[in-house]
Structure formats: C-alpha cells, structure tokens
Scaffold this motif. Structure first.
Motif, PDB file in Angstrom:
ATOM      1  N   UNK A  59       0.895  -1.198  -0.078  1.00  0.00           N
ATOM      2  CA  UNK A  59       0.063  -0.051   0.014  1.00  0.00           C
ATOM      3  C   UNK A  59       0.798   1.328   0.184  1.00  0.00           C
ATOM      4  N   UNK A  60       0.592   2.300  -0.895  1.00  0.00           N
ATOM      5  CA  UNK A  60       1.537   3.305  -1.014  1.00  0.00           C
ATOM      6  C   UNK A  60       1.317   4.256   0.131  1.00  0.00           C
ATOM      7  N   UNK A  61       2.030   5.126   0.559  1.00  0.00           N
ATOM      8  CA  UNK A  61       2.258   5.960   1.784  1.00  0.00           C
ATOM      9  C   UNK A  61       1.251   7.302   1.275  1.00  0.00           C
ATOM     10  N   UNK A  62       0.433   7.607   2.010  1.00  0.00           N
ATOM     11  CA  UNK A  62      -0.390   8.770   1.721  1.00  0.00           C
ATOM     12  C   UNK A  62       0.358  10.086   1.438  1.00  0.00           C
ATOM     13  N   UNK A  63       0.061  11.053   0.769  1.00  0.00           N
ATOM     14  CA  UNK A  63       0.713  12.294   0.300  1.00  0.00           C
ATOM     15  C   UNK A  63       0.945  13.062   1.459  1.00  0.00           C
ATOM     16  N   UNK A  64       1.747  13.948   1.504  1.00  0.00           N
ATOM     17  CA  UNK A  64       2.123  14.813   2.412  1.00  0.00           C
ATOM     18  C   UNK A  64       0.890  15.690   2.815  1.00  0.00           C
ATOM     19  N   UNK A  65      -0.125  16.160   1.854  1.00  0.00           N
ATOM     20  CA  UNK A  65      -1.136  16.983   2.130  1.00  0.00           C
ATOM     21  C   UNK A  65      -2.340  16.067   3.087  1.00  0.00           C
ATOM     22  N   UNK A  66      -2.276  14.732   2.511  1.00  0.00           N
ATOM     23  CA  UNK A  66      -3.199  13.969   3.293  1.00  0.00           C
ATOM     24  C   UNK A  66      -2.736  13.551   4.735  1.00  0.00           C
ATOM     25  N   UNK A  67      -1.547  13.560   5.009  1.00  0.00           N
ATOM     26  CA  UNK A  67      -0.989  13.398   6.301  1.00  0.00           C
ATOM     27  C   UNK A  67      -1.365  14.487   7.077  1.00  0.00           C
ATOM     28  N   UNK A  68      -1.060  15.744   6.743  1.00  0.00           N
ATOM     29  CA  UNK A  68      -1.290  16.908   7.435  1.00  0.00           C
ATOM     30  C   UNK A  68      -2.910  17.122   7.573  1.00  0.00           C
ATOM     31  N   UNK A  69      -3.507  16.699   6.565  1.00  0.00           N
ATOM     32  CA  UNK A  69      -5.185  16.860   6.713  1.00  0.00           C
ATOM     33  C   UNK A  69      -5.520  15.884   7.949  1.00  0.00           C
ATOM     34  N   UNK A  70      -5.032  14.690   7.827  1.00  0.00           N
ATOM     35  CA  UNK A  70      -5.503  13.876   9.034  1.00  0.00           C
ATOM     36  C   UNK A  70      -4.920  14.151  10.448  1.00  0.00           C
ATOM     37  N   UNK A  71      -3.737  14.959  10.376  1.00  0.00           N
ATOM     38  CA  UNK A  71      -3.442  15.439  11.625  1.00  0.00           C
ATOM     39  C   UNK A  71      -4.046  16.459  12.238  1.00  0.00           C
ATOM     40  N   UNK A  72      -4.252  17.450  11.202  1.00  0.00           N
ATOM     41  CA  UNK A  72      -5.173  18.693  11.598  1.00  0.00           C
ATOM     42  C   UNK A  72      -6.574  18.281  12.035  1.00  0.00           C
ATOM     43  N   UNK A  73      -7.275  17.379  11.422  1.00  0.00           N
ATOM     44  CA  UNK A  73      -8.521  16.886  11.422  1.00  0.00           C
ATOM     45  C   UNK A  73      -8.612  16.329  12.981  1.00  0.00           C
ATOM     46  N   UNK A  74      -7.391  15.288  13.124  1.00  0.00           N
ATOM     47  CA  UNK A  74      -7.473  14.679  14.552  1.00  0.00           C
ATOM     48  C   UNK A  74      -7.497  15.808  15.696  1.00  0.00           C
ATOM     49  N   UNK A  75      -6.798  16.872  15.362  1.00  0.00           N
ATOM     50  CA  UNK A  75      -6.696  17.932  16.491  1.00  0.00           C
ATOM     51  C   UNK A  75      -8.005  18.562  16.654  1.00  0.00           C
ATOM     52  N   UNK A  76      -8.667  18.913  15.572  1.00  0.00           N
ATOM     53  CA  UNK A  76      -9.987  19.663  15.789  1.00  0.00           C
ATOM     54  C   UNK A  76     -11.119  18.620  16.514  1.00  0.00           C
ATOM     55  N   UNK A  77     -11.065  17.286  15.946  1.00  0.00           N
ATOM     56  CA  UNK A  77     -12.106  16.395  16.724  1.00  0.00           C
ATOM     57  C   UNK A  77     -11.868  16.074  18.130  1.00  0.00           C
TER      58      UNK A  77
END
Length: 365
Positions: free
Chosen positions: A1-19
């Motif tokens: 499985x390919x590694x998520x792009x940097x923008x997706x990784x950042x999106x996941x981090x920021x979304x988790x911080x909000x949730x």
C-alpha cells in the motif's frame, strides 16, 4: 500500500486535532508559513490540506484575517439523547448487573445507551473513545481499562473535557482530572474480608489480587491496613499478584508449586474476586488440600456460582447494579447542567457461607 501524500497526512493530523478538541471551535490556525516550518512541507501542501478541511466544514478562511475552526454541528440528532457506555468486558459475570443498572436509570429519563467493549485493552479503549468523541453523545460513562496502571489514554480524557462532553467513571479514576467516579468501596471491602477472617481466629492470612485493576489495588490496601492494625502475621511473600493476561497461565497446573509456596503457612486467603477463589478451589483440590478444613477462602463480588460450589463460597456482596444506576444518574445530572457530583463509593457486605473455618487460637498446654 502506497504512503499517503504529505497533504493527506497533514489533513489527517489537523482533523484529529479538531475532533479531539486540541484545536477548539473559534480558534485561529497558525499562518501558513508556521505550518510549513512545523511540518517541513511547502505552502502548496498546506493549502491542499486546508481545502479538504473546508470541504468537510471543519474550518473557514476569512479573507485578510486567517483560518478558523468552525463549531461542529451534530449531524445525528439522536445523539442528543444517547449516552456512550464503555465497559471492559461483555462476558464478565459483573457486566449484566452493571449494564442493567445503567439502562434502568437512562430509560427512565428517556435516554438510550450506545455500548462499546474494550476487553480491558487500552488500545481498544482509545479507539472506542475517539469514535464516541466524533459522534458527540450527550455524555460518556466509562469503566477504564487497566485501571491501576499508567493512564495511557489520559490525553484522550483531557480531550473529552476540552470538548465539554460530560463524563463519569466507574470503578477507576485518573488522578488530576476532575471527572467524577462511582465505584464499589473496594478498600473497605478488603478491610471487611480481613476483619471477618481475623474474627474467625485466622492470623496468617494471604491474598490473591489483580495488579492491573484499581479494585485489586484498593482491596489489597484495605486488607493490609487491617492486618497491620491488628499486628497479624503477614509478609509480602504471602501475596499472589496477577495481570489480566496471566489468568490461564497463573492458575494452570504448572503454576501450582509457586502458588502453594506463596501461601505456605497461611490458614486463610482473601481473593480478588469469586472467579479467582474458584481457581484456587481447583488448585487445592488437585493438591489434596481441603477447604475449609486445611485452608479458608473468602472472595469478592458474590457471583451466583459461589452458592453452587462445595463448600459454598463466603464472599463480599457488592451492589454492582447500584453502581451502574448511580453512575448514570450522576452523568445525567451533569448533562442537565446541575452541579457536578462528588465521587460516590458504595459499600459491600460479608455473605457468610461455608468456605471459612473458625480457627481456634493456640493455647499453652
């Protein structure tokens, strides 16, 4: 499985911080340049992540001002009347009574229960709590996993507080967090067990306790306090400790010599619960040791099977259903905006059956 792009990784981090409430509604995001420096990425990558957050209506950008976290609207109106309940075991004999008490209290007030089971696993507990945080129930009741060990999920509980989701704990507490707890008074139960054995003439009293459980630590503390107060014969070598994962190996036939050595010289044993008492019944039977003629046993929790074994098990009855009911009532008190309740401890009582022998004290001939 390919590694998520940097923008997706950042999106996941920021979304988790909000949730999880680390970035609260109305708070402003750092400027793009700061996010670039913090994560070692380009401005274009930051902008792509922000766009995804906007699409999910988690943030908004105000021209000339910056990007702000939006107030998250509850997408499921039913959750306003839903209480998340996180329990350790579904197959434990305590579970039906605990859940029955919770359900009675919630149903009377028009609330429903959403149940999650952690199997006393902190990683699974984290997953369940993150899921509940995303759903935003009216409140959360939790029986914490590994309640006597380091609180691996402390940050999650802090996030629950940041999100202002009411929470009450059952049979465990995190030091330093203002979360009410409703529990059996386990320390007092340990005291009552030891006091009863002393009243029956026993002076060398061992213990078999669960080390990774809040109740195990408290019951042991009460037991030791009484022995120390009385000056009874006891050394730490007369205690057998076990963890959740150890039950089968610790009480299998191969471990018999170790346990028998630990209890050498004892005339009675205080057990963490009735299931462990029954494990010792089997161990002593395998080794030709009679209960209560050779050794006496007292359990905790008043499991129904305790009346069916021979000899019938003397135990400490705990009002488990009342713990569930009281915990739910305390949580609803917070949900409805009343004053936050204090911790509540419910006392047990000794149920005398046949597994404890009256031990005559030695007298000079």
């Amino acid at each position: 499985m390919s590694k998520p792009s940097k923008s997706v990784q950042l999106y996941n981090i920021l979304k988790n911080q909000i949730i999880t409430g680390k970035r609260l509604a109305g708070s402003k995001f750092p400027p793009e340049i700061e996010l670039c420096e913090e994560f070692g990425i380009s401005r274009q990558t930051v902008r792509q992540a922000i766009v995804r957050l906007k699409e999910e209506k988690l943030v908004e950008t105000i021209k000339g001002s910056g990007t702000y976290v939006l107030e998250r609207k509850n997408e499921n109106p039913v959750s306003a009347m839903t209480i998340g309940v996180v329990a350790t075991y579904v197959d434990d004999y305590i579970f039906p009574r605990l859940i029955g008490g919770i359900d009675d209290a919630l149903t009377q007030r028009g609330y429903r229960m959403q149940l999650s089971i952690t199997h006393n696993n902190v990683s699974m507990e984290k997953q369940q709590l993150l899921s509940l945080m995303n759903q935003r129930p009216a409140g959360i009741l939790i029986e914490p996993a590994k309640s006597a060990l380091i609180w691996s999920n402390r940050e999650i509980f802090e996030s629950i507080q940041n999100l202002k989701i009411p929470c009450v704990m059952m049979n465990g507490k995190i030091p330093g967090l203002s979360v009410p707890m409703v529990s059996i008074n386990d320390k007092e139960s340990g005291r009552k067990a030891a006091q009863y054995l002393l009243a029956c003439g026993h002076r060398r009293i061992g213990a078999c306790m669960k080390e990774d459980d809040w109740a195990g630590q408290m019951r042991y503390l009460g037991y030791r306090e009484v022995l120390n107060e009385y000056g009874a014969d006891n050394v730490d070598g007369n205690t057998v400790w076990y963890h959740t994962e150890d039950i089968e190996s610790m009480f299998g036939k191969a471990a018999d010599p170790y346990i028998l050595k630990q209890f050498e010289g004892c005339t009675a044993i205080v057990c963490f619960n009735d299931l462990i008492a029954m494990k010792l019944y089997q161990l002593f039977e395998r080794n030709g040791i009679s209960i209560p003629e050779d050794i006496s046993i007292i359990g905790h929790d008043d499991f129904q099977l305790g009346e069916l074994v021979k000899p019938k098990l003397t135990t400490i009855h705990h009002p488990i259903e009342a713990v569930g009911r009281k915990a739910a009532e305390c949580l609803l008190q917070i949900v409805q905006g009343d004053e936050k309740p204090e911790d509540c401890l419910l006392n047990g009582e000794v149920i005398v059956r046949d597994s404890v022998k009256y031990q005559k004290e030695d007298t000079d001939s």
